[in-house]
Design a protein around this motif. Sequence first.
Motif, short mmCIF file in Angstrom:
data_model
loop_
_atom_site.label_atom_id
_atom_site.label_comp_id
_atom_site.label_asym_id
_atom_site.label_seq_id
_atom_site.Cartn_x
_atom_site.Cartn_y
_atom_site.Cartn_z
N UNK A 84 9.13 5.22 -27.32
CA UNK A 84 9.58 4.82 -25.99
C UNK A 84 8.48 4.67 -24.97
N UNK A 85 7.23 4.56 -25.40
CA UNK A 85 6.12 4.37 -24.46
C UNK A 85 6.20 2.97 -23.88
N UNK A 86 6.17 2.87 -22.57
CA UNK A 86 6.45 1.59 -21.89
C UNK A 86 5.42 0.51 -22.23
N UNK A 87 4.14 0.86 -22.27
CA UNK A 87 3.11 -0.17 -22.46
C UNK A 87 2.57 -0.21 -23.89
N UNK A 88 3.34 0.31 -24.84
CA UNK A 88 2.88 0.33 -26.23
C UNK A 88 2.94 -1.09 -26.81
N UNK A 89 1.91 -1.51 -27.57
CA UNK A 89 0.64 -0.83 -27.86
C UNK A 89 -0.35 -0.99 -26.72
N UNK A 90 -1.10 0.08 -26.47
CA UNK A 90 -2.07 0.03 -25.38
C UNK A 90 -3.32 -0.72 -25.81
N UNK A 91 -4.25 -0.86 -24.87
CA UNK A 91 -5.45 -1.67 -25.13
C UNK A 91 -6.28 -1.14 -26.29
N UNK A 92 -6.39 0.19 -26.39
CA UNK A 92 -7.20 0.76 -27.48
C UNK A 92 -6.59 0.44 -28.84
N UNK A 93 -5.29 0.59 -28.98
CA UNK A 93 -4.66 0.26 -30.25
C UNK A 93 -4.77 -1.23 -30.53
N UNK A 94 -4.57 -2.07 -29.52
CA UNK A 94 -4.67 -3.52 -29.74
C UNK A 94 -6.05 -3.89 -30.24
N UNK A 95 -7.08 -3.18 -29.80
CA UNK A 95 -8.45 -3.48 -30.24
C UNK A 95 -8.67 -3.15 -31.71
N UNK A 96 -7.79 -2.34 -32.27
CA UNK A 96 -7.94 -1.92 -33.67
C UNK A 96 -6.97 -2.64 -34.60
N UNK A 97 -6.19 -3.58 -34.08
CA UNK A 97 -5.14 -4.17 -34.89
C UNK A 97 -5.58 -5.44 -35.59
N UNK A 98 -4.86 -5.78 -36.63
CA UNK A 98 -5.11 -7.03 -37.35
C UNK A 98 -4.83 -8.23 -36.44
N UNK A 99 -5.53 -9.32 -36.71
CA UNK A 99 -5.35 -10.50 -35.87
C UNK A 99 -3.96 -11.10 -36.01
N UNK A 100 -3.32 -10.91 -37.16
CA UNK A 100 -2.01 -11.50 -37.39
C UNK A 100 -0.86 -10.58 -37.00
N UNK A 101 -1.17 -9.50 -36.29
CA UNK A 101 -0.13 -8.54 -35.93
C UNK A 101 0.88 -9.16 -34.96
#
Length: 435
Positions: A276-293
Amino acid sequence: MTERYLGAGTIARDHSQLTGVVPAHLPQRLTITLWDFSWYTQAGPGQPYEDLDAVVADAASLGYNAIRICAAPMLMFGGLGLDDLARDLEIEGLGPAPDGGFYGQRTRWYDTAGGFRVDMFARTRQLFEAARRHNLVIVLASWEYQQSASFAASPRWFEAMDAIALDGRYDALAAAWTRMIVWLTEAGFRDMIALVEVHNEVDFSILPDITLPAGRAAVAGLAEAHPDLLVTASYGKPPHLSMHEVPEELGTAQFHIYSYGVLDELQKRIDIRSEGTEDFPNATLRSLMRRDAPAFGEYGRPLDWKMRATVITDQMVYGYDWVDPEAWDGWLNEHYAPFAEVMAREIESRVIAIAEWARWRGIPAMVGEGWIGYTPLHGTFEEGEIGRGLAEHGIRTALARGVWGMVLCSNAAPHHPMWQLREWQRAMNAEILAA
């Protein structure tokens, strides 16, 4: 300063003798491979546990002499009217995902594609028969109030257990275990039961506090009914700073030793275990994610009943399914140095705490899970040099403190990539058994 000023605390003491008496018919050291519920949720065509005899033989060839499983006692023997389901259990996993795959596809433990049916009564017999042929014993546990039922296609298993009032669940588990033990005994397998855990990780399951009367009575009653068996419950995070709080009814000190350290730091930064986190995924997680996510909302989540049947969150499912494992490993490796000493110390101090509590109680000690924590399926941090080093430190500390049984690592099992580190497993198992 000479040693005459150092006091009695400097006198070397040997703590390597077992903390408690192990039944004579069981191995005096256990080296455990953790098969959890995966031995029946990943048993379809081409999956790791399709051929039980072959996979048990493989475990034996690596030097293991024990397998720890979810034996699904509530499904099979809970008296919940589920016999038909147990004999024809359709495995679905967390269900199909919008990308054409399935939820949990790149997680550990939850990477269950499903698509097959299993007779749990027949399969349990097959496991014990295979273990008998290859000289392994079985640690019986239940993950049913933690996640096992979420992998079924039908919600009946979960709903039947969920209908039991919270304060009645330990009694229900004890009754189911008694019926299962009788069944295994009649089948000639009683001597292969290394341990009966009323439930796995009672502190992280949909159960009351084990220290309350209901939990303590269930463990004590089951042990009294089966005095030749070791009976306990396991903790996901032992209260190592206040072990006096642990119920004295536990017949084995079966605790899990995880030192998250740098992993915990990353998890907090990316907020992956919340919901229930409002801004999930945050910037740090987005920086670690696959490009096709896909976007979080676009990916969706498993059915509501499946999420209620498990203790993980939709943010965990999404995050682990779509994180880039190389980026994940890179972050952990880059930030590990400041955590190195504390992680090693945490493992050592927690092992010593549970071992000495067990020695005080005069019961065997076991590390049924450990050592770092939950990582993406294809991450290699725990399998790599750092993770193996921490595992070896934990194993050797456990041996030095008289711990009876231990895992090499929670990920050293057929359904994890770590199973391919075959020579390392053989060497560590040989070291354990030589003790």
